[in-house]
Design a protein around this motif. Structure first.
Motif, PDB file in Angstrom:
ATOM      1  N   PRO A  25       0.862  -1.262   0.162  1.00 12.36           N
ATOM      2  CA  PRO A  25       0.062  -0.276  -0.031  1.00 12.36           C
ATOM      3  C   PRO A  25       0.930   1.047  -0.016  1.00 12.36           C
ATOM      4  CG  PRO A  25       0.244  -0.759   2.087  1.00 12.36           C
ATOM      5  CD  PRO A  25       0.744  -1.838   1.253  1.00 12.36           C
ATOM      6  N   ARG A  26       0.415   2.335  -0.249  1.00  9.50           N
ATOM      7  CA  ARG A  26       0.995   3.530  -0.468  1.00  9.50           C
ATOM      8  C   ARG A  26       1.576   3.958   0.831  1.00  9.50           C
ATOM      9  NH1 ARG A  26      -3.122   5.686  -4.154  1.00  9.50           N
ATOM     10  NH2 ARG A  26      -2.002   5.773  -6.439  1.00  9.50           N
ATOM     11  N   THR A  27       0.749   3.625   1.879  1.00  6.82           N
ATOM     12  CA  THR A  27       1.309   4.002   3.122  1.00  6.82           C
ATOM     13  C   THR A  27       2.287   3.398   3.663  1.00  6.82           C
ATOM     14  OG1 THR A  27       0.314   4.181   5.592  1.00  6.82           O
ATOM     15  CG2 THR A  27      -0.208   2.493   4.509  1.00  6.82           C
ATOM     16  N   ASP A  28       2.678   2.337   3.279  1.00  7.32           N
ATOM     17  CA  ASP A  28       4.013   1.830   3.406  1.00  7.32           C
ATOM     18  C   ASP A  28       5.217   2.253   2.854  1.00  7.32           C
ATOM     19  OD1 ASP A  28       2.917  -0.238   5.103  1.00  7.32           O
ATOM     20  OD2 ASP A  28       3.075  -2.000   3.699  1.00  7.32           O
ATOM     21  N   TYR A  29       4.978   2.590   1.497  1.00  5.04           N
ATOM     22  CA  TYR A  29       5.910   3.413   0.912  1.00  5.04           C
ATOM     23  C   TYR A  29       6.112   4.862   1.379  1.00  5.04           C
ATOM     24  CZ  TYR A  29       5.619  -0.075  -2.950  1.00  5.04           C
ATOM     25  OH  TYR A  29       5.814  -1.240  -3.530  1.00  5.04           O
ATOM     26  N   ALA A  30       5.014   5.426   1.766  1.00  2.00           N
ATOM     27  CA  ALA A  30       5.135   6.884   2.328  1.00  2.00           C
ATOM     28  C   ALA A  30       5.855   6.905   3.626  1.00  2.00           C
ATOM     29  CB  ALA A  30       4.014   7.406   2.584  1.00  2.00           C
ATOM     30  N   GLU A  31       6.087   5.599   4.436  1.00  2.00           N
ATOM     31  CA  GLU A  31       6.453   5.574   5.791  1.00  2.00           C
ATOM     32  C   GLU A  31       7.917   5.214   5.649  1.00  2.00           C
ATOM     33  OE1 GLU A  31       6.417   2.694   9.937  1.00  2.00           O
ATOM     34  OE2 GLU A  31       4.820   2.456   8.191  1.00  2.00           O
ATOM     35  N   ALA A  32       8.436   4.739   4.303  1.00  2.00           N
ATOM     36  CA  ALA A  32       9.755   4.375   4.191  1.00  2.00           C
ATOM     37  C   ALA A  32      10.319   5.766   3.700  1.00  2.00           C
ATOM     38  CB  ALA A  32       9.785   3.502   2.775  1.00  2.00           C
ATOM     39  N   ILE A  33       9.537   6.727   3.203  1.00  3.18           N
ATOM     40  CA  ILE A  33      10.155   8.162   2.804  1.00  3.18           C
ATOM     41  C   ILE A  33      10.432   8.605   4.313  1.00  3.18           C
ATOM     42  CG2 ILE A  33       9.559  10.421   1.669  1.00  3.18           C
ATOM     43  CD1 ILE A  33       7.881   9.071  -0.092  1.00  3.18           C
ATOM     44  N   ALA A  34       9.530   8.590   4.962  1.00  3.81           N
ATOM     45  CA  ALA A  34       9.713   9.273   6.395  1.00  3.81           C
ATOM     46  C   ALA A  34      10.929   8.718   6.983  1.00  3.81           C
ATOM     47  CB  ALA A  34       8.597   9.224   7.106  1.00  3.81           C
ATOM     48  N   ALA A  35      11.138   7.432   7.083  1.00  2.00           N
ATOM     49  CA  ALA A  35      12.180   6.870   7.674  1.00  2.00           C
ATOM     50  C   ALA A  35      13.487   7.203   7.249  1.00  2.00           C
ATOM     51  CB  ALA A  35      11.944   5.137   7.700  1.00  2.00           C
ATOM     52  N   VAL A  36      13.650   7.454   5.720  1.00  2.00           N
ATOM     53  CA  VAL A  36      14.939   7.644   5.357  1.00  2.00           C
ATOM     54  C   VAL A  36      15.228   9.357   5.609  1.00  2.00           C
ATOM     55  CG1 VAL A  36      14.947   6.041   3.711  1.00  2.00           C
ATOM     56  CG2 VAL A  36      14.425   8.089   3.035  1.00  2.00           C
ATOM     57  N   LEU A  37      14.264   9.819   5.796  1.00  2.00           N
ATOM     58  CA  LEU A  37      14.356  11.427   6.120  1.00  2.00           C
ATOM     59  C   LEU A  37      14.816  11.854   7.701  1.00  2.00           C
ATOM     60  CD1 LEU A  37      11.260  12.813   4.262  1.00  2.00           C
ATOM     61  CD2 LEU A  37      13.688  13.582   3.645  1.00  2.00           C
ATOM     62  N   THR A  38      14.265  10.855   8.633  1.00  2.00           N
ATOM     63  CA  THR A  38      14.441  10.937   9.990  1.00  2.00           C
ATOM     64  C   THR A  38      15.351  10.114  10.718  1.00  2.00           C
ATOM     65  OG1 THR A  38      12.604   9.437  10.429  1.00  2.00           O
ATOM     66  CG2 THR A  38      12.249  11.903  10.196  1.00  2.00           C
ATOM     67  N   GLU A  39      16.120   9.230   9.835  1.00  2.00           N
ATOM     68  CA  GLU A  39      17.217   8.433  10.285  1.00  2.00           C
ATOM     69  C   GLU A  39      18.539   8.610   9.512  1.00  2.00           C
ATOM     70  OE1 GLU A  39      15.833   4.359   9.333  1.00  2.00           O
ATOM     71  OE2 GLU A  39      14.119   4.584  11.108  1.00  2.00           O
ATOM     72  N   ASP A  40      19.474   8.257  10.262  1.00  2.77           N
ATOM     73  CA  ASP A  40      20.909   8.464   9.879  1.00  2.77           C
ATOM     74  C   ASP A  40      21.346   7.285   8.760  1.00  2.77           C
ATOM     75  OD1 ASP A  40      21.331  11.030  11.173  1.00  2.77           O
ATOM     76  OD2 ASP A  40      22.369   9.985  12.726  1.00  2.77           O
ATOM     77  N   GLY A  41      22.221   7.443   7.910  1.00  3.25           N
ATOM     78  CA  GLY A  41      22.735   6.530   7.247  1.00  3.25           C
ATOM     79  C   GLY A  41      22.178   6.207   5.809  1.00  3.25           C
ATOM     80  N   HIS A  42      21.295   7.131   5.439  1.00  4.23           N
ATOM     81  CA  HIS A  42      20.606   6.709   4.069  1.00  4.23           C
ATOM     82  C   HIS A  42      21.284   7.592   2.776  1.00  4.23           C
ATOM     83  CE1 HIS A  42      17.860   4.187   5.993  1.00  4.23           C
ATOM     84  NE2 HIS A  42      17.460   4.969   6.893  1.00  4.23           N
ATOM     85  N   LEU A  43      22.070   8.540   3.089  1.00 17.24           N
ATOM     86  CA  LEU A  43      22.738   9.276   1.769  1.00 17.24           C
ATOM     87  C   LEU A  43      23.345   8.503   0.896  1.00 17.24           C
ATOM     88  CD1 LEU A  43      23.758  12.592   3.578  1.00 17.24           C
ATOM     89  CD2 LEU A  43      22.063  12.421   2.128  1.00 17.24           C
ATOM     90  N   GLY A  44      23.091   8.453  -0.202  1.00 11.46           N
ATOM     91  CA  GLY A  44      23.700   8.006  -1.357  1.00 11.46           C
ATOM     92  C   GLY A  44      22.959   6.392  -1.379  1.00 11.46           C
ATOM     93  N   ALA A  45      22.191   6.249  -0.785  1.00  6.43           N
ATOM     94  CA  ALA A  45      21.495   4.800  -0.820  1.00  6.43           C
ATOM     95  C   ALA A  45      20.332   4.814  -2.009  1.00  6.43           C
ATOM     96  CB  ALA A  45      20.826   4.343   0.276  1.00  6.43           C
ATOM     97  N   VAL A  46      20.434   3.741  -2.557  1.00  3.01           N
ATOM     98  CA  VAL A  46      19.207   3.265  -3.435  1.00  3.01           C
ATOM     99  C   VAL A  46      18.612   2.047  -3.053  1.00  3.01           C
ATOM    100  CG1 VAL A  46      18.794   2.779  -5.998  1.00  3.01           C
ATOM    101  CG2 VAL A  46      20.822   4.242  -5.478  1.00  3.01           C
ATOM    102  N   TYR A  47      17.335   2.098  -2.972  1.00  4.24           N
ATOM    103  CA  TYR A  47      16.531   0.742  -2.286  1.00  4.24           C
ATOM    104  C   TYR A  47      15.445   0.572  -3.334  1.00  4.24           C
ATOM    105  CZ  TYR A  47      18.431   2.413   2.348  1.00  4.24           C
ATOM    106  OH  TYR A  47      19.489   2.726   3.349  1.00  4.24           O
ATOM    107  N   GLU A  48      15.385  -0.594  -3.320  1.00  3.85           N
ATOM    108  CA  GLU A  48      14.587  -1.439  -4.379  1.00  3.85           C
ATOM    109  C   GLU A  48      13.272  -1.731  -3.374  1.00  3.85           C
ATOM    110  OE1 GLU A  48      14.445  -1.666  -7.442  1.00  3.85           O
ATOM    111  OE2 GLU A  48      16.589  -1.261  -8.038  1.00  3.85           O
ATOM    112  N   LEU A  49      12.104  -0.882  -3.264  1.00  2.00           N
ATOM    113  CA  LEU A  49      11.055  -1.203  -2.600  1.00  2.00           C
ATOM    114  C   LEU A  49       9.904  -2.105  -3.139  1.00  2.00           C
ATOM    115  CD1 LEU A  49      10.981   2.394  -0.769  1.00  2.00           C
ATOM    116  CD2 LEU A  49      12.386   0.337  -0.361  1.00  2.00           C
ATOM    117  N   SER A  50       9.458  -2.770  -2.414  1.00  2.00           N
ATOM    118  CA  SER A  50       8.405  -3.869  -2.900  1.00  2.00           C
ATOM    119  C   SER A  50       7.726  -4.512  -1.556  1.00  2.00           C
ATOM    120  CB  SER A  50       8.872  -4.855  -3.720  1.00  2.00           C
ATOM    121  OG  SER A  50       9.601  -5.517  -3.374  1.00  2.00           O
TER     122      SER A  50
END
Length: 287
Positions: free
Chosen positions: A173-198
């Motif tokens: 569902p979209r809400t899971d993808y949106a939660e992932a956006i919020a996660a990478v914005l509010t946690e460290d360690g995601h700069l430069g990462a490419v995630y395959e989400l499904s």
């Protein structure tokens, strides 16, 4: 810290705003950006976030929205065929603003796939890399919501008709993808990462029919047809040639396995399992 979320009056953007608030980001630190002033005003009243009217074809609006921003969520434009140019304007504005993190919602395997939707996402990812703006790329797979219409039609007719063959779809569902956006914005360690989400589970046409049957209480069967038969059926149902051809091409991508990967990245980012298709359809049936 200021986080600007584009597409905030659309489904994914609004859900991203909600998940940021749920993670404790202050409403005053969020700028919900979109094209429709009335919808932005309603969002501001409901959540207390700041707003900005933007137009991807008008760089001045992007510069104004991103002034002082630390982070920027570039939710991909819905205007197929114009995305690359629109996204370039947004990336250029992010570079001018000195944004410290750009989060882009891309497509599965965007730089190395024959997925019909991928070329503009590939161009955008390349533009981000060339810009030098620090970024996190979220390659979003398919949404459960893409099948709302298919579910309604299947329940009414008793048949889920598609030309996907035995291909699988790892949707969430979209809400899971949106939660992932919020996660990478509010946690460290995601700069430069490419995630395959499904989603965690890749389902077939038979699985969809079974989930639709369970959710609705009516018998639904999967009818697998050839691309030619599917095209004719869609045109008989009133779709124009271009739209019908696009749907059949997407089913071909699914048949070829391009939307069936279950990388686990989405569940890892959000910290819980993705919502199963049957659970989503059951909630849809209850509306």
């Amino acid at each position: 810290m200021t986080i600007v979320v584009s597409g905030a009056t659309g489904h994914l953007g609004r859900l991203t705003v909600e998940h940021l608030l749920a993670r404790g980001v202050a409403a005053s630190d969020i700028v919900a950006a979109g094209r429709t002033p009335e919808k932005l005003a309603a969002l501001a009243e409901a959540t207390g976030v700041r707003t900005a009217v933007i137009d991807f074809t008008d760089p001045a609006t992007l510069d104004a929205a991103l002034a002082g921003a630390e982070k920027f969520v570039l939710v991909s434009s819905s205007e197929v065929g114009q995305r690359a140019a629109q996204h370039q304007n947004a990336i250029d504005a992010a570079a001018r603003a000195g944004v410290a993190q750009l989060v882009y919602t891309s497509a599965p395997k965007a730089t190395d796939t024959t997925l019909i939707l991928a070329p503009e996402h590939k161009a955008t990812e390349e533009a981000i890399a060339a810009s030098g703006v620090p970024a996190t790329v979220l390659r979003n797979g398919w949404y459960h919501e893409n099948y709302d219409g298919s579910y309604a039609q299947a329940v009414q007719s008793g048949v889920y008709l598609a030309s996907t063959g035995d291909g699988r779809v790892a949707s969430a569902p979209r809400t899971d993808y949106a939660e992932a956006i919020a996660a990478v914005l509010t946690e460290d360690g995601h700069l430069g990462a490419v995630y395959e989400l499904s989603g965690d589970v890749a389902w077939t046409g038979d699985d969809f029919a079974a989930a639709a049957s369970a959710a609705s209480g009516r018998s639904v069967v999967y009818r697998s047809v050839s691309p030619e038969e599917h095209l004719a059926a869609l045109k008989d149902a009133g779709l124009d040639d271009g739209t019908a051809g696009f749907v059949v091409a997407l089913d071909g991508n699914i048949r070829d396995g391009l939307l069936g990967e279950t990388s686990g990245d989405l569940a890892r980012l959000i910290g819980h399992a993705t919502q199963p298709l049957e659970t989503y359809l059951t909630a849809l049936a209850a509306k």
